[in-house]
Enzyme design. Structure first.
Site: not given
Ligand code: CAA
Length: 258
Positions: A66, A109, A112, A132
């Site tokens: 998400a 998400g 999911e 999460e």
């Molecule tokens: N939400 C918003 N933006 C996200 C995102 C997310 N879940 N995942 C990645 N992005 C964005 C990053 O912020 C980045 O944006 P910018 O270029 O503007 O900085 C872009 O995507 C590329 O990401 P990274 O530079 O971080 O790429 P990476 O290869 O170094 O890392 C990653 C990849 C490990 C997936 C890392 O981006 C990450 O940890 N993302 C978050 C993953 C996460 O925590 N997901 C769970 C969300 S909560 C949820 O889903 C709740 C639910 O149950 C409904």
């Protein structure tokens, strides 16, 4: 087909394809994007020319979860008033088969969303996780329920408490993913499977989906009654007459979905 901002749709024969298309943020799912996915699923579900839906991601990920930025300032009351997960719930009401083709990150998400699909094909580079917990929260769109039903309580707890990445090989071994392919073959194989499924009698395909999903949620006897009703229902279809007549006449059946 509607003009979408965060997804792309196209058809290949009788297969309706939905592409997650927010590659700059690894297809992070904001609310509008989930609404668009739902709209596309519902449109394909109503479209008589489409028999199977295929869901895949553009760019280097299926979906990294998400949209954290959108969520960061939410509070419990605003989410309740928004009925935050209503669209997510409706995704699983899709009657036609949904095949997910997953590559790269499939997180939170995004995972999911993959678990809403009926079958999952994955690339060898796919990585699955519920991160999460690292954000101080937990899955909220079905992750604790669907993963547990698939792989059991102990493994689900390990995955969701851990928040760590798991390979597509692990996901296949645990029955989360059906088939594993080299990344550059994933879409080709998934579409080929979807095409084959789209040639099967559509009413039988959807009633089988309904009955198998029922088995996950209800006691055996209730599921057996449900199965029987669907079995009887198919005997009022033209496809049942055609399928059995074609067998007797030793020819290929032409199924119409009626
Ligand atoms: N939400 C918003 N933006 C996200 C995102 C997310 N879940 N995942 C990645 N992005 C964005 C990053 O912020 C980045 O944006 P910018 O270029 O503007 O900085 C872009 O995507 C590329 O990401 P990274 O530079 O971080 O790429 P990476 O290869 O170094 O890392 C990653 C990849 C490990 C997936 C890392 O981006 C990450 O940890 N993302 C978050 C993953 C996460 O925590 N997901 C769970 C969300 S909560 C949820 O889903 C709740 C639910 O149950 C409904």
């Amino acid at each position: 087909m509607a003009d979408y901002q965060y997804i792309k749709t196209e058809t290949d024969g009788r297969v309706g394809i939905v592409w997650l298309n927010r590659p700059d943020v690894l297809n992070a799912l904001n609310r509008k994007m989930v609404y668009e996915i739902l709209s596309a699923f519902e449109a394909y579900d109503r479209d008589e020319d489409v028999r199977v839906i295929l869901l895949a991601g553009k760019g280097r990920a299926f979906a990294a979860g998400a949209d954290i930025e959108e969520m960061a300032e939410d509070d419990a009351v605003s989410m309740e008033l928004l009925n935050q997960f209503a669209d997510w719930d409706r995704l699983s009401l899709t009657k036609k088969p949904v095949i997910g083709a997953v590559h790269g990150y499939c997180l939170g998400g995004g995972f999911e969303l993959a678990l809403v699909c009926d079958l999952l094909f994955a690339a060898d580079d796919a990585q699955f996780a519920f991160p999460e917990i690292k954000l101080g929260v937990m899955p909220g769109a079905g992750g604790t329920q669907r993963l547990t039903k698939l792989i059991g309580k102990s493994r689900a707890l390990e995955w969701i408490w851990g928040g760590d990445m798991h390979t597509s090989k692990e996901a296949v071994e645990l029955g989360i993913v059906n088939r594993l392919y080299p990344k550059d073959l994933l879409f080709k194989e998934a579409i080929q499977y979807a095409r084959l499924l789209s040639e099967k009698p559509p009413l039988a395909v959807r009633l089988i989906k309904e009955a198998v999903h029922k088995a996950v949620d209800v006691p055996l006897q209730e599921g057996m009654y449900f199965e029987r009703k669907n079995f009887y229902l198919l005997f009022s279809s033209e496809d049942q007459k055609e399928g059995m007549q074609a067998f007797v006449e030793k020819r290929k059946a032409e199924f119409k979905g009626r």
